[in-house]
Motif scaffolding. Structure first.
Motif, mmCIF file in Angstrom:
data_model
loop_
_atom_site.group_PDB
_atom_site.id
_atom_site.type_symbol
_atom_site.label_atom_id
_atom_site.label_comp_id
_atom_site.label_asym_id
_atom_site.label_seq_id
_atom_site.Cartn_x
_atom_site.Cartn_y
_atom_site.Cartn_z
ATOM 1 N N UNK A 56 -1.610 -7.443 -4.192
ATOM 2 C CA UNK A 56 -2.009 -6.187 -4.823
ATOM 3 C C UNK A 56 -3.332 -6.252 -5.556
ATOM 4 N N UNK A 57 -3.835 -7.456 -5.843
ATOM 5 C CA UNK A 57 -5.129 -7.575 -6.515
ATOM 6 C C UNK A 57 -6.285 -7.670 -5.526
ATOM 7 N N UNK A 58 -6.010 -7.447 -4.238
ATOM 8 C CA UNK A 58 -7.039 -7.567 -3.210
ATOM 9 C C UNK A 58 -7.028 -6.332 -2.311
ATOM 10 N N UNK A 59 -8.190 -6.029 -1.723
ATOM 11 C CA UNK A 59 -8.291 -4.893 -0.812
ATOM 12 C C UNK A 59 -9.311 -5.209 0.269
ATOM 13 N N UNK A 60 -9.242 -4.457 1.361
ATOM 14 C CA UNK A 60 -10.182 -4.616 2.473
ATOM 15 C C UNK A 60 -10.647 -3.242 2.934
ATOM 16 N N UNK A 78 -8.607 -0.412 1.135
ATOM 17 C CA UNK A 78 -7.202 -0.408 1.547
ATOM 18 C C UNK A 78 -6.498 -1.566 0.840
ATOM 19 N N UNK A 79 -5.529 -1.291 -0.029
ATOM 20 C CA UNK A 79 -4.866 -2.387 -0.746
ATOM 21 C C UNK A 79 -4.080 -3.272 0.204
ATOM 22 N N UNK A 80 -4.112 -4.571 -0.056
ATOM 23 C CA UNK A 80 -3.342 -5.512 0.749
ATOM 24 C C UNK A 80 -1.852 -5.308 0.485
ATOM 25 N N UNK A 81 -1.011 -5.311 1.510
ATOM 26 C CA UNK A 81 0.427 -5.150 1.291
ATOM 27 C C UNK A 81 1.060 -6.382 0.647
#
Length: 363
Positions: free
Chosen positions: A285-289, A279-282
């Motif tokens: 944008x270069x991070x996700x969880x 799930x992309x961080x709002x």
């Protein structure tokens, strides 16, 4: 003060993350019949103008500020670029809503307030968390005396390293104190009003973000003493793990009064999304969880093609102030300067290894 109108023209300065949200909220408001957008990057201004069907776009801020169709301004530029746009708008008698903080120095804040005083025009600072239902309720109960005399409090805000990286890409001189703890400083001054802070002690560190120019890249903790002896502990950390589920912010509070107390767990653990897909961080944008605490994005959330949350309420109230003149609970210019002074005092204390700093600041 500008003449009240049932519908108005809005000028938006800065087409970045926050500016894009403000532009959408303005373009979909029945109180707005004209939208002009400027950004130093003309391609960004054009793209946002097309998305929001704005009437005008440019890379020249003054062209938007001085546009005769623009009645009020929203300034969403980086923090160090607020002052000139605000002052010019106020000189023209056009109300302004600017993203927090008011500026990065007290000299610039004083210049802004001088323009506001001379013109008598409204100025509000975007401390969006004031518009959260729970914090409005706390302010209501404090003002109603249900806690008795508020004597002490702890207010904290935590972000992940992914969020911190985004902030540092925008502003290398930002810190957990001036960029995040500023929200809690605003809350403390709001909840403890009309009392004034007179002394600050703070500590900070930079073991993760080691290249921070002031050595305050990771966290900051402060004790603030008010003029009647009341005290508040304020803390911020930007070193939660990269994939921390609260992908923007977690807030916690305890407020203690002579007749009652309030505790707030604002970590957003009550709504948890677990997904097999990243799930992309709002915010980053270069991070996700893969695990996310929904609702942890501080301004609000995009859902079903619209934006909802405290930034929507804040923008709505600003537009209502401009069109109707009604009183609104947004942070005004003097309060914004007081928050800036408090956070600068915290940074000064932390840089000096925990020196006691008296307020108001001198020099």
């Amino acid at each position: 003060m500008a003449e009240r109108k049932p519908v108005i023209g809005i000028g938006l300065i800065g087409a970045g993350r926050m500016g894009s949200i403000r532009a959408h909220l303005s373009s979909t408001s029945p109180a707005v019949n004209y939208l002009a957008i400027s950004d130093i990057d003309s391609a960004k201004a054009e793209a946002l103008a097309q998305q929001c069907e704005a009437a005008y776009f440019t890379d020249d801020n003054r062209a938007v500020i001085e546009n005769p169709n623009v009645d009020a301004l929203i300034v969403s530029t980086p923090e160090g670029e607020h002052t000139d746009s605000i002052c010019r708008a106020l000189e023209l008698g056009k109300p302004v809503l600017v993203e927090k903080p008011i500026s990065l120095s007290l000299d610039e804040a004083d210049r802004i307030l001088a323009s506001r005083a001379e013109s008598g025009t409204d100025l509000y600072i975007g401390y969006t968390q004031r518009m959260r239902r729970r914090f409005l309720s706390i302010k209501e109960h404090i003002d109603a005396g249900r806690l008795g005399e508020v004597m002490s409090a702890r207010l904290s805000i935590y972000n992940s390293r992914a969020v911190a990286r985004q902030v540092y890409q925008r502003s290398a001189h930002a810190s957990p104190i001036t960029d995040a703890l500023t929200y809690m400083a605003d809350m403390a001054l709001w909840f403890f009003a009309p009392r004034k802070p007179v002394r600050v002690y703070a500590q900070g560190g930079s073991e993760v973000f080691t290249d921070h120019p002031a050595g305050l890249g990771d966290y900051g903790w402060a004790i603030v003493t008010f003029d009647d002896g009341a005290a508040v502990n304020l803390g911020s950390s930007w070193i939660l793990p990269e994939k921390w589920p609260a992908y923007v912010a977690s807030i916690g509070m305890e407020i203690f009064g002579s007749e009652g107390a309030i505790a707030v767990d604002d970590a957003h653990k009550e709504v948890m999304l677990v997904t097999n897909d990243a799930l992309p961080s709002p915010y980053a944008p270069d991070s996700s969880v893969e695990v996310a605490f929904l609702g942890s994005q501080m301004p609000g959330d995009w859902a079903l093609g619209d934006f909802t949350g405290p930034m929507r309420e804040e923008t709505r109230l600003f537009l209502e102030r401009v069109t109707t003149g009604r009183e609104i609970p947004l942070c005004d210019g003097e309060s914004g300067r007081a928050v800036l002074e408090l956070t600068l005092a915290m940074e000064k204390s932390a840089r000096e290894g925990g020196a006691l700093i008296d307020l108001p600041l001198k020099g």
